[in-house]
Scaffold this motif. Structure first.
Motif, PDB file in Angstrom:
ATOM      1  N   UNK A  23       8.075   9.579  -8.014  1.00 19.06           N
ATOM      2  CA  UNK A  23       8.429   8.521  -7.072  1.00 19.06           C
ATOM      3  C   UNK A  23       9.258   9.040  -5.903  1.00 19.06           C
ATOM      4  N   UNK A  24       9.994  10.137  -6.110  1.00 21.66           N
ATOM      5  CA  UNK A  24      10.891  10.646  -5.080  1.00 21.66           C
ATOM      6  C   UNK A  24      10.287  11.765  -4.240  1.00 21.66           C
ATOM      7  N   UNK A  25       9.340  12.518  -4.798  1.00 16.03           N
ATOM      8  CA  UNK A  25       8.870  13.719  -4.109  1.00 16.03           C
ATOM      9  C   UNK A  25       7.418  13.643  -3.650  1.00 16.03           C
ATOM     10  N   UNK A  26       6.703  12.657  -4.127  1.00 10.42           N
ATOM     11  CA  UNK A  26       5.279  12.557  -3.822  1.00 10.42           C
ATOM     12  C   UNK A  26       5.027  11.414  -2.850  1.00 10.42           C
ATOM     13  N   UNK A  27       4.030  11.555  -2.005  1.00  9.10           N
ATOM     14  CA  UNK A  27       3.656  10.513  -1.048  1.00  9.10           C
ATOM     15  C   UNK A  27       3.471   9.187  -1.794  1.00  9.10           C
ATOM     16  N   UNK A  28       4.057   8.093  -1.310  1.00  9.11           N
ATOM     17  CA  UNK A  28       4.134   6.850  -2.095  1.00  9.11           C
ATOM     18  C   UNK A  28       2.797   6.296  -2.592  1.00  9.11           C
ATOM     19  N   UNK A  29       1.772   6.335  -1.748  1.00  5.78           N
ATOM     20  CA  UNK A  29       0.487   5.785  -2.191  1.00  5.78           C
ATOM     21  C   UNK A  29      -0.064   6.590  -3.359  1.00  5.78           C
ATOM     22  N   UNK A  30      -0.050   7.920  -3.237  1.00  3.79           N
ATOM     23  CA  UNK A  30      -0.537   8.764  -4.332  1.00  3.79           C
ATOM     24  C   UNK A  30       0.345   8.602  -5.562  1.00  3.79           C
ATOM     25  N   UNK A  31       1.658   8.533  -5.364  1.00  7.36           N
ATOM     26  CA  UNK A  31       2.577   8.359  -6.491  1.00  7.36           C
ATOM     27  C   UNK A  31       2.276   7.057  -7.233  1.00  7.36           C
ATOM     28  N   UNK A  32       1.985   6.003  -6.489  1.00  7.16           N
ATOM     29  CA  UNK A  32       1.672   4.720  -7.123  1.00  7.16           C
ATOM     30  C   UNK A  32       0.417   4.826  -7.976  1.00  7.16           C
ATOM     31  N   UNK A  33      -0.604   5.465  -7.436  1.00  5.72           N
ATOM     32  CA  UNK A  33      -1.848   5.638  -8.205  1.00  5.72           C
ATOM     33  C   UNK A  33      -1.600   6.472  -9.465  1.00  5.72           C
ATOM     34  N   UNK A 205       5.619   1.060  -4.699  1.00  2.13           N
ATOM     35  CA  UNK A 205       4.873   0.118  -3.857  1.00  2.13           C
ATOM     36  C   UNK A 205       5.735  -0.332  -2.677  1.00  2.13           C
ATOM     37  N   UNK A 206       7.044  -0.414  -2.874  1.00  6.45           N
ATOM     38  CA  UNK A 206       7.929  -0.732  -1.759  1.00  6.45           C
ATOM     39  C   UNK A 206       7.969   0.421  -0.761  1.00  6.45           C
ATOM     40  N   UNK A 207       8.016   1.646  -1.279  1.00  7.89           N
ATOM     41  CA  UNK A 207       7.975   2.815  -0.404  1.00  7.89           C
ATOM     42  C   UNK A 207       6.651   2.888   0.348  1.00  7.89           C
ATOM     43  N   UNK A 208       5.566   2.534  -0.326  1.00 10.52           N
ATOM     44  CA  UNK A 208       4.236   2.517   0.292  1.00 10.52           C
ATOM     45  C   UNK A 208       4.238   1.528   1.456  1.00 10.52           C
ATOM     46  N   UNK A 209       4.789   0.347   1.219  1.00  7.71           N
ATOM     47  CA  UNK A 209       4.859  -0.668   2.280  1.00  7.71           C
ATOM     48  C   UNK A 209       5.776  -0.218   3.411  1.00  7.71           C
ATOM     49  N   UNK A 210       6.880   0.455   3.069  1.00 10.41           N
ATOM     50  CA  UNK A 210       7.776   0.994   4.101  1.00 10.41           C
ATOM     51  C   UNK A 210       7.040   1.983   4.993  1.00 10.41           C
ATOM     52  N   UNK A 211       6.268   2.874   4.380  1.00  7.45           N
ATOM     53  CA  UNK A 211       5.554   3.893   5.149  1.00  7.45           C
ATOM     54  C   UNK A 211       4.465   3.257   6.016  1.00  7.45           C
ATOM     55  N   UNK A 212       3.831   2.206   5.531  1.00  5.08           N
ATOM     56  CA  UNK A 212       2.842   1.503   6.348  1.00  5.08           C
ATOM     57  C   UNK A 212       3.502   0.883   7.569  1.00  5.08           C
ATOM     58  N   UNK A 213       4.689   0.300   7.354  1.00  5.63           N
ATOM     59  CA  UNK A 213       5.422  -0.289   8.478  1.00  5.63           C
ATOM     60  C   UNK A 213       5.822   0.794   9.472  1.00  5.63           C
ATOM     61  N   UNK A 214       6.242   1.956   8.958  1.00  8.63           N
ATOM     62  CA  UNK A 214       6.627   3.056   9.839  1.00  8.63           C
ATOM     63  C   UNK A 214       5.430   3.568  10.628  1.00  8.63           C
ATOM     64  N   UNK A 215       4.266   3.621   9.983  1.00 14.30           N
ATOM     65  CA  UNK A 215       3.061   4.088  10.674  1.00 14.30           C
ATOM     66  C   UNK A 215       2.630   3.111  11.765  1.00 14.30           C
ATOM     67  N   UNK A 216       2.790   1.812  11.505  1.00 14.70           N
ATOM     68  CA  UNK A 216       2.359   0.810  12.479  1.00 14.70           C
ATOM     69  C   UNK A 216       3.289   0.725  13.676  1.00 14.70           C
ATOM     70  N   UNK A 217       4.570   1.047  13.470  1.00 12.39           N
ATOM     71  CA  UNK A 217       5.534   0.967  14.575  1.00 12.39           C
ATOM     72  C   UNK A 217       5.814   2.320  15.211  1.00 12.39           C
ATOM     73  N   UNK A 218       5.596   3.395  14.459  1.00  8.50           N
ATOM     74  CA  UNK A 218       5.846   4.731  14.972  1.00  8.50           C
ATOM     75  C   UNK A 218       7.315   5.108  15.041  1.00  8.50           C
TER      76      UNK A 218
END
Length: 313
Positions: A23-33, A205-218
């Motif tokens: 959860x801490x070291x792996x990309x959130x989407x892959x970590x969730x899967x 899943x919260x980290x995944x959503x955070x990263x999506x928000x970061x990608x959409x806003x830059x």
């Protein structure tokens, strides 16, 4: 079967140790899967292992062995498992089945109610604004889902932060995060040792959503500030009014940002460079799942041979 049937049970003692690193070291989407797959596969495998051990105890009882045309005498001689172990496995199996069935029923009822609730809520572009001074925001899965935001939260955040908040909550809906959480909880219900994996999924899943928000806003820094600001506002609110549909949120309850996961860890992750896929952790998880599947298949094959042996009389 002497060893293979116990291997999934042993791996369930080891697997939770990897929940935090994943959860801490792996990309959130892959970590969730990976975490969800681990919880589900290990939960299923341990249930099957307990079932096979229980069967070895049942065929030692003459009345039950007769139903399958097996020899109870041969079973007592050839069975590799002690009778006490088989009885304990049977009890644990019963508990696992009951807990898993209870989890499936509760989640199914919750998601069905969520779909009905979401369909009944009037929205604009999938967003429902409720009159509530307490800062709050959460996602309700449905067909389609809804993002619910309180007026208190809207007043707390500025326009840019509104966009970040909506991007975060919409990511929960578009990626179907409630499914990952439900499956991980099902695996943990079957085997309580796997609860750290299910807990880690609620964080990733919260980290995944955070990263999506970061990608959409830059702007990762702005997203980190928004997460912290919203969490502090919700934490400082003295009163919160529950909405009937709030219990239908992504985590099976009202999903305030303060409850969604360890906020300081999320903020720190957003302030750091994006995480990669971490091949070593991915490979280790894949190896664990492969070992679980192979040992379960080997144990099933051994049980089949045992039943053939005790049936040859």
């Amino acid at each position: 079967m002497r060893i293979a049937v116990y291997l999934p049970l042993l791996l369930c003692l080891i697997a939770p140790l990897g929940a935090r690193p994943l959860s801490e070291r792996c990309e959130p989407r892959l970590a969730t899967w990976l975490l969800t797959a681990s919880a589900l596969v290990l939960g299923t495998a341990t249930t099957i292992s307990l079932g096979m051990l229980a069967v070895t105890g049942l065929i030692r009882i003459p009345q039950l062995a007769g139903l399958g045309h097996w020899s109870a005498h041969l079973a007592q001689h050839d069975d590799p498992a002690e009778l006490s172990v088989a009885l304990i496995a049977g009890l644990l199996l019963g508990g696992a089945v009951v807990m898993a069935a209870r989890t499936v029923w509760r989640r199914a009822r919750t998601l069905a109610a969520a779909a009905l609730e979401a369909a009944c809520l009037p929205s604009q572009d999938g967003v429902v604004v409720v009159e509530d001074a307490a800062p709050d925001a959460f996602a309700i899965p449905g067909l389609p889902g809804r993002v619910v935001v309180s007026t208190g939260m809207l007043q707390t955040l500025n326009a840019t932060e509104h966009d970040i908040l909506l991007a975060h909550e919409r990511a929960h809906l578009t990626a179907h995060h409630h499914v990952f959480v439900a499956l991980a909880q099902l695996g943990a219900a079957a085997n309580p040792l796997l609860r750290p994996l299910a807990t880690a999924v609620t964080y990733t899943v919260e980290r995944w959503a955070d990263e999506n928000a970061a990608a959409s806003t830059g702007d990762r820094t702005q997203v980190a500030r928004t997460v912290g600001k919203a969490a502090l506002a919700a934490h400082d609110a003295s009163t919160r009014t529950r909405i009937p549909g709030a219990a239908l949120g992504i985590l099976g309850r009202r999903t305030r940002l303060t409850d969604a996961g360890p906020v300081p860890r999320r903020v720190a992750a957003l302030l750091a460079p994006p995480l990669g896929r971490h091949p070593a952790l991915t490979a280790a998880t894949a190896a664990l799942l492969a070992a679980t599947a192979l040992s379960t298949a080997e144990a099933a094959h051994d049980l089949h041979r045992l039943l053939e042996t005790v049936g040859a009389w």
